[in-house]
Design an enzyme around this catalytic site. Structure first.
Site, short mmCIF file in Angstrom:
data_model
loop_
_atom_site.label_atom_id
_atom_site.label_comp_id
_atom_site.label_asym_id
_atom_site.label_seq_id
_atom_site.Cartn_x
_atom_site.Cartn_y
_atom_site.Cartn_z
CG HIS A 172 -0.37 0.09 2.54
ND1 HIS A 172 0.45 -0.87 3.08
CD2 HIS A 172 -0.46 1.06 3.49
CE1 HIS A 172 0.82 -0.52 4.29
NE2 HIS A 172 0.30 0.66 4.57
CG HIS A 218 0.10 4.35 4.71
ND1 HIS A 218 -0.61 3.60 5.62
CD2 HIS A 218 -0.74 5.33 4.28
CE1 HIS A 218 -1.83 4.11 5.75
NE2 HIS A 218 -1.94 5.15 4.94
CG ASP A 226 4.82 2.97 7.41
OD1 ASP A 226 3.89 3.48 6.76
OD2 ASP A 226 4.66 2.02 8.18
CG HIS A 227 4.14 -0.01 4.30
ND1 HIS A 227 4.15 -1.31 4.75
CD2 HIS A 227 3.66 0.73 5.34
CE1 HIS A 227 3.69 -1.35 5.99
NE2 HIS A 227 3.39 -0.13 6.38
CG HIS A 254 -3.94 0.21 6.72
ND1 HIS A 254 -3.86 0.77 7.98
CD2 HIS A 254 -2.76 0.51 6.11
CE1 HIS A 254 -2.68 1.36 8.12
NE2 HIS A 254 -2.00 1.23 7.00
CG ASP A 292 0.61 -1.43 7.74
OD1 ASP A 292 1.49 -2.27 7.99
OD2 ASP A 292 0.83 -0.19 7.72
CG HIS A 304 3.78 -1.69 11.49
ND1 HIS A 304 4.59 -0.60 11.65
CD2 HIS A 304 3.07 -1.46 10.35
CE1 HIS A 304 4.39 0.26 10.67
NE2 HIS A 304 3.46 -0.24 9.86
FE FE Z 1 2.68 0.78 8.10
ZN ZN Z 2 0.14 1.66 6.55
#
Ligand code: FE
Ligand code: ZN
Length: 256
Positions: free
Chosen positions: A57, A59, A61-62, A115, A134, A172
């Site tokens: 996805h 985001h 942090d990905h 998400h 996530d 995570h």
């Molecule tokens: Fe994440």
């Molecule tokens: Zn995420």
């Protein structure tokens, strides 16, 4: 069957990166790219050369490492069709029901929105492994940012139906906090209490609680346990739909 090796490593604050390596084909995929430096270090440590990034996805942090890693390695970036415009460097957009080869393995795409609106998971049935980003965490699930509770429940339900022995890699390390929350919702779940005790020990020793296994999550993850009489009674939702029980659990966690 093609041999596959998996290497999981912590990065950023509480993310995990995972590398999948087919030694015969010389193919290495990174599940997401939370951080270019961390992925590069993990590759160097293993002596593997990056050929693919499989994005779950959009985001940051990905996807934060996508462009840097692509520039350095020329890797192919695969990601969700529904988030194509938001995945840096994407080469190939995939959707529900698609599959593609990764070395000698076949990767299946499962759309798991909620998400984010276009979140996807990657499943390699021949190796009994799924990468769920996530959407599902051990003892928990992702926050519902872009979708509805019904949508997220439908996504979790797809993952629930995978073979019970499927190993689950998540985005995570939230297991301990999730487990402590879970015990407030289903304190009579002895398997959950045992899992929390186990995770406390793992974390105290600096070890990951992941990957997990689907059958284990079905026994201990309150977000998947919408048919538990104890949970339904506690939430006064004895006759509600499963997605409504899920929504109530998710809302409690949001507040907690
Ligand atoms: Fe994440
Ligand atoms: Zn995420």
């Amino acid at each position: 069957m093609a041999k596959l090796e998996f290497h999981q490593f912590p990065c950023l604050d509480d993310n995990y990166g995972v590398l999948i390596h087919d030694p015969d084909a010389g193919v290495t995929a990174s599940i997401d790219a939370p951080d270019a430096d961390a992925v590069r270090e993990a590759l160097a440590e293993q002596g593997w050369k990056l050929t693919h990034i499989l994005t779950t996805h959009h985001h940051h942090d990905h996807t934060g490492g996508n462009l840097e890693l692509k520039t350095e390695t020329g890797c192919t970036i695969i990601g969700p069709k529904a988030e194509e415009a938001r995945i840096p460097g994407i080469d190939r957009a995939v959707r529900e029901g698609d599959s593609f080869p990764l070395g000698g393995a076949k990767v299946h795409v499962i759309e798991t929105p909620g998400h984010t609106a276009g979140h996807i998971s990657y499943w390699i049935p021949a190796h009994a492994v799924a990468f769920v980003g996530d959407t599902l965490f051990s003892l928990g699930c992702g926050r519902v940012f872009e979708g509805t509770y019904e949508m997220m429940w439908a996504s979790l339900s797809k993952l629930r139906r995978l073979p019970a022995a499927t190993r689950i890699y998540c985005g995570h390390e939230y297991t301990l906090a999730n487990g402590r929350f879970g015990l407030t919702i289903e304190p009579g779940n002895t398997a959950l209490a045992a899992r929390v005790a186990e995770v406390e020990q793992l974390r105290a020793a600096g070890k990951p609680s992941l990957p997990t296994r689907l059958d284990r999550e079905l026994e201990t993850n309150v977000f998947l346990r919408t048919s538990s009489p104890e949970i339904r009674k506690r939430l006064a939702l004895e006759t509600a739909e499963d997605w409504q029980v899920f929504a109530a659990v998710r809302e409690r966690k949001n507040k907690g």
